[in-house]
Design a protein around this motif. Structure first.
Motif, PDB file in Angstrom:
ATOM      1  N   LEU A 282       0.803  -1.234   0.000  1.00  0.00           N
ATOM      2  CA  LEU A 282       0.000   0.000   0.000  1.00  0.00           C
ATOM      3  C   LEU A 282       0.841   1.292   0.000  1.00  0.00           C
ATOM      4  O   LEU A 282       0.490   2.257  -0.691  1.00  0.00           O
ATOM      5  CB  LEU A 282      -0.958  -0.029   1.199  1.00  0.00           C
ATOM      6  CG  LEU A 282      -2.359   0.542   0.970  1.00  0.00           C
ATOM      7  CD1 LEU A 282      -2.997   0.036  -0.299  1.00  0.00           C
ATOM      8  CD2 LEU A 282      -3.237   0.261   2.184  1.00  0.00           C
ATOM      9  N   PRO A 283       1.975   1.317   0.745  1.00  0.00           N
ATOM     10  CA  PRO A 283       2.772   2.551   0.722  1.00  0.00           C
ATOM     11  C   PRO A 283       3.352   2.888  -0.653  1.00  0.00           C
ATOM     12  O   PRO A 283       3.872   3.989  -0.852  1.00  0.00           O
ATOM     13  CB  PRO A 283       3.892   2.264   1.735  1.00  0.00           C
ATOM     14  CG  PRO A 283       3.341   1.213   2.622  1.00  0.00           C
ATOM     15  CD  PRO A 283       2.479   0.355   1.743  1.00  0.00           C
ATOM     16  N   ASP A 284       3.285   1.927  -1.592  1.00  0.00           N
ATOM     17  CA  ASP A 284       3.705   2.280  -2.962  1.00  0.00           C
ATOM     18  C   ASP A 284       2.667   3.194  -3.623  1.00  0.00           C
ATOM     19  O   ASP A 284       2.951   3.842  -4.633  1.00  0.00           O
ATOM     20  CB  ASP A 284       3.857   1.016  -3.826  1.00  0.00           C
ATOM     21  CG  ASP A 284       5.070   0.199  -3.393  1.00  0.00           C
ATOM     22  OD1 ASP A 284       5.909   0.748  -2.640  1.00  0.00           O
ATOM     23  OD2 ASP A 284       5.165  -0.976  -3.808  1.00  0.00           O
ATOM     24  N   LEU A 285       1.464   3.197  -3.051  1.00  0.00           N
ATOM     25  CA  LEU A 285       0.399   4.005  -3.644  1.00  0.00           C
ATOM     26  C   LEU A 285       0.161   5.318  -2.909  1.00  0.00           C
ATOM     27  O   LEU A 285      -0.061   6.362  -3.525  1.00  0.00           O
ATOM     28  CB  LEU A 285      -0.918   3.202  -3.676  1.00  0.00           C
ATOM     29  CG  LEU A 285      -0.940   1.991  -4.592  1.00  0.00           C
ATOM     30  CD1 LEU A 285      -2.236   1.209  -4.419  1.00  0.00           C
ATOM     31  CD2 LEU A 285      -0.822   2.428  -6.053  1.00  0.00           C
ATOM     32  N   VAL A 286       0.143   5.241  -1.572  1.00  0.00           N
ATOM     33  CA  VAL A 286      -0.144   6.451  -0.777  1.00  0.00           C
ATOM     34  C   VAL A 286       0.891   6.563   0.345  1.00  0.00           C
ATOM     35  O   VAL A 286       1.549   5.576   0.675  1.00  0.00           O
ATOM     36  CB  VAL A 286      -1.577   6.414  -0.166  1.00  0.00           C
ATOM     37  CG1 VAL A 286      -2.637   6.563  -1.228  1.00  0.00           C
ATOM     38  CG2 VAL A 286      -1.815   5.149   0.648  1.00  0.00           C
ATOM     39  N   PRO A 287       1.049   7.754   0.960  1.00  0.00           N
ATOM     40  CA  PRO A 287       2.038   7.905   2.023  1.00  0.00           C
ATOM     41  C   PRO A 287       1.836   6.861   3.137  1.00  0.00           C
ATOM     42  O   PRO A 287       0.706   6.451   3.424  1.00  0.00           O
ATOM     43  CB  PRO A 287       1.787   9.319   2.559  1.00  0.00           C
ATOM     44  CG  PRO A 287       1.143  10.038   1.429  1.00  0.00           C
ATOM     45  CD  PRO A 287       0.343   9.022   0.687  1.00  0.00           C
ATOM     46  N   THR A 288       2.930   6.457   3.755  1.00  0.00           N
ATOM     47  CA  THR A 288       2.908   5.347   4.728  1.00  0.00           C
ATOM     48  C   THR A 288       1.883   5.555   5.837  1.00  0.00           C
ATOM     49  O   THR A 288       1.109   4.656   6.163  1.00  0.00           O
ATOM     50  CB  THR A 288       4.317   5.185   5.355  1.00  0.00           C
ATOM     51  OG1 THR A 288       5.236   5.106   4.275  1.00  0.00           O
ATOM     52  CG2 THR A 288       4.420   3.924   6.203  1.00  0.00           C
ATOM     53  N   ARG A 289       1.863   6.770   6.418  1.00  0.00           N
ATOM     54  CA  ARG A 289       0.943   6.986   7.544  1.00  0.00           C
ATOM     55  C   ARG A 289      -0.506   6.784   7.109  1.00  0.00           C
ATOM     56  O   ARG A 289      -1.317   6.222   7.826  1.00  0.00           O
ATOM     57  CB  ARG A 289       1.122   8.404   8.103  1.00  0.00           C
ATOM     58  CG  ARG A 289       1.968   8.383   9.369  1.00  0.00           C
ATOM     59  CD  ARG A 289       1.670   9.575  10.243  1.00  0.00           C
ATOM     60  NE  ARG A 289       2.303  10.786   9.725  1.00  0.00           N
ATOM     61  CZ  ARG A 289       1.932  12.017  10.058  1.00  0.00           C
ATOM     62  NH1 ARG A 289       0.931  12.214  10.896  1.00  0.00           N
ATOM     63  NH2 ARG A 289       2.551  13.060   9.557  1.00  0.00           N
ATOM     64  N   LEU A 290      -0.805   7.202   5.900  1.00  0.00           N
ATOM     65  CA  LEU A 290      -2.171   7.026   5.388  1.00  0.00           C
ATOM     66  C   LEU A 290      -2.449   5.558   5.116  1.00  0.00           C
ATOM     67  O   LEU A 290      -3.531   5.040   5.436  1.00  0.00           O
ATOM     68  CB  LEU A 290      -2.363   7.865   4.116  1.00  0.00           C
ATOM     69  CG  LEU A 290      -3.703   7.713   3.412  1.00  0.00           C
ATOM     70  CD1 LEU A 290      -4.871   8.088   4.338  1.00  0.00           C
ATOM     71  CD2 LEU A 290      -3.760   8.605   2.148  1.00  0.00           C
ATOM     72  N   SER A 291      -1.467   4.854   4.551  1.00  0.00           N
ATOM     73  CA  SER A 291      -1.687   3.431   4.253  1.00  0.00           C
ATOM     74  C   SER A 291      -1.919   2.661   5.561  1.00  0.00           C
ATOM     75  O   SER A 291      -2.789   1.796   5.640  1.00  0.00           O
ATOM     76  CB  SER A 291      -0.516   2.850   3.458  1.00  0.00           C
ATOM     77  OG  SER A 291       0.617   2.737   4.274  1.00  0.00           O
TER      78      SER A 291
END
Ligand code: FDA
Length: 394
Positions: A282-291
Motif C-alpha cells: 500500500l505505501p507504494d500508492l499512498v504515504p505510509t501513515r495514510l496506508s
C-alpha cells in the motif's frame, strides 16, 4: 471642509489601484482605511510573497451569478498590464506554476510600488480613518471621519469581503450598497479548509501533516492539486479550490490517486507478487501513515499476504482512496478563508466602469463585488482590473 473629486474607502489592492489611476488622470483623490496599515492582505498573501497575478486569468476562473460581468475589466487591464508595472518597478518575480506569478523577495515590493505610485501622482492616503457617517448630497457624498467632514463627487467602495475579520474585514461595502438599493449574493467563505467531525475526524486523526496530490470534485467541477490532512479536517490547494463551490450538505469526491486505478494495481500485484504483505504494497500508492490508517480502518493486518485478500477486501481498501466520498461537516469559515464568495450583486453595476446604476457617483470594486477568483493569483487580478476600470471613470 475639504472636498475631493473621489474618495475611495479601502486601501487594499483594488482601492489603491483605483486611487492611482484616478490620481494619474488629475483627480483630487484620497484613499481612506480604518486600519493602521494599508494593504494588509497583500502583505500576508502567497506566504508573504504575494501571488500577484496569473497570466492566464480569464472569465472562466471566476465564480459569479453574472459570469459575463468580469469580462470587460479583465480585458482592458489584464495580467500582462499588471506585470508590465512590476517589471517597470524592477520587482523580481518568478512563476510558481506556469503563469502563476510571485515576488522573489517579499509582498512588500508590491505594496511599496502601489503606495509609491499613489503618492507620485498626488493621491492621498489616510489611515485609521473609520467612516462614522455617510450621506448623499446634491453634489455627491459627505463623509464624517474622526478628523472632520469631507465631501466628494464620486465615492468608491473598496472594502473587500468578510474573510479574516482579525485583519479588519467588514461588511461595510455590503451595507452601503444595500442602502442604495443593491442586492447581495449571500456571502460565504471560499478558498477555505474543510472541517470534519465524529467518525470522519477519528479516521483522519494522526494524519495531520500528511500531504499528497489529489483530485477533488463536486459534480462537474474538479481540481487536481496538492491535498493536506489537518488537525481539524482537509486542506491543500485542491480542497481550497473546491471549497468555493461547496454548499453545506454536499458530497465532495476525493481521488487520492488521480490517474491511477488503485484496484487494478492491487489486483496486478496480487498476481505478480502474491506473497508480499499488504502493509508493504500500500505505501507504494499512498504515504505510509495514510496506508497504515487505511489498513486499521478496514481491519486488515499489515502482515496479510496480498494473495489472501479477496476482490471485495481490496475494493474496501481502495474505497477509502478512490473515490473517497464524504460530506464535510463545515469549513473553517471567515477566520481562515482567503476570499468571500458572493457579495454585492453585479446586475445593477456597470461592468465598464464599476459605477452603480442605482446611485450615480457610487462605485464598487474588488472582492466586495460578487466576483470570486480561483486560487492562483486570480483574486488580485480582479482587484487590479476592477480598480483600474473604476479609476478611468472617476
Ligand atoms: P482587501 O480586503 O484587500 O482590502 C480592503 C481594505 O478595506 C482593507 O485595507 C481593510 O482594512 C479596509 N476596510 C474594510 N472595512 C473597512 C471599513 N469599514 N472602513 C474603512 N476601511 C475598511 N489573492 C491572490 O490573488 N493571490 C494570493 O496570493 C492571495 N493570497 C491570500 C492570502 C490570504 C491569507 C488571504 C486572506 C487572501 C489572499 N488572497 C490572494 C485574496 C486577496 O487578498 C483578496 O482577494 C484581495 O485582497 C481583495 O482586494 P480588495 O482590495 O477588494 O480587498
Amino acid at each position: 471642509m475639504r472636498s475631493f473629486d473621489a474618495v475611495i474607502i479601502g486601501a487594499g489592492a483594488a482601492g489603491l489601484m483605483c486611487g492611482i489611476e484616478a490620481a494619474k488622470r488629475g483627480r483630487k483623490v484620497v484613499v481612506i482605511d480604518h486600519a493602521r496599515a494599508p494593504a494588509e492582505k497583500i502583505r500576508i498573501s502567497g506566504g508573504g510573497r504575494c501571488n500577484f497575478t496569473h497570466l492566464e486569468a480569464a472569465p472562466k476562473h471566476y465564480l459569479s451569478q453574472n459570469p459575463h460581468f468580469c469580462k470587460s475589466a479583465l480585458k482592458r487591464f489584464g495580467p500582462w498590464d499588471f506585470l508590465d508595472r512590476v517589471i517597470a518597478h524592477h520587482i523580481p518575480y518568478h512563476h510558481k506554476t506556469e503563469g502563476q506569478l510571485f515576488c522573489d523577495n517579499s509582498a512588500k515590493d508590491i505594496i511599496d510600488m502601489l503606495l509609491g505610485d499613489l503618492r507620485a501622482h498626488g493621491g492621498e492616503l489616510w489611515l485609521q480613518s473609520p467612516v462614522q457617517g455617510l450621506d448623499q448630497t446634491p453634489q455627491g457624498f459627505r463623509l464624517s471621519l474622526p478628523d472632520g467632514v469631507i465631501e466628494t463627487t464620486k465615492l468608491v467602495l473598496a472594502t473587500g469581503g468578510l474573510s479574516i475579520p482579525k485583519m479588519g474585514a467588514t461588511g461595510f461595502a455590503y451595507e452601503v450598497a444595500q442602502r442604495f438599493g443593491h442586492g447581495l449574493i449571500t456571502p460565504r467563505a471560499g478558498l477555505v479548509p474543510f472541517t470534519l467531525g465524529g467518525q470522519k475526524l477519528d479516521y483522519i486523526s494522526g494524519l495531520s501533516g500528511v500531504s499528497l496530490q489529489a483530485r477533488a470534485r463536486i459534480g462537474k467541477t474538479m481540481f487536481e492539486d496538492g491535498f493536506l490532512f489537518t488537525h481539524r479536517g482537509l486542506s491543500g490547494p485542491a480542497m481550497l479550490q473546491i471549497s468555493s463551490f461547496w454548499t453545506p450538505g454536499q458530497t465532495v469526491e476525493i481521488d487520492l490517486l488521480p490517474g491511477t486505478d488503485a484496484l487494478a494495481v492491487l489486483k496486478e500485484r496480487r498476481q505478480s507478487t502474491p506473497r508480499q504483505h499488504i502493509g508493504n504494497v500500500l505505501p507504494d500508492l499512498v504515504p505510509t501513515r495514510l496506508s497504515e490508517r487505511i489498513l486499521e480502518v478496514t481491519i486488515i493486518a499489515p502482515e496479510t499476504r496480498i494473495a489472501d485478500l479477496s476482490d471485495k477486501r481490496l475494493s474496501a481498501l481502495t474505497a477509502l482512496m478512490q473515490p473517497w466520498a464524504l460530506i464535510p461537516d463545515g469549513t473553517e469559515g471567515y477566520r481562515t478563508a482567503e476570499v468571500t464568495v458572493g457579495g454585492v450583486d453585479t446586475t445593477q453595476v456597470s461592468s465598464q466602469t464599476m459605477e452603480s446604476q442605482l446611485c450615480p457617483g457610487l462605485f464598487i470594486i474588488g472582492e466586495a463585488l460578487d466576483v470570486t477568483g480561483w486560487l492562483g493569483g486570480y483574486n488580485f487580478q480582479w482587484a487590479w482590473s476592477s480598480g483600474w476600470a473604476a479609476g478611468q471613470a472617476l
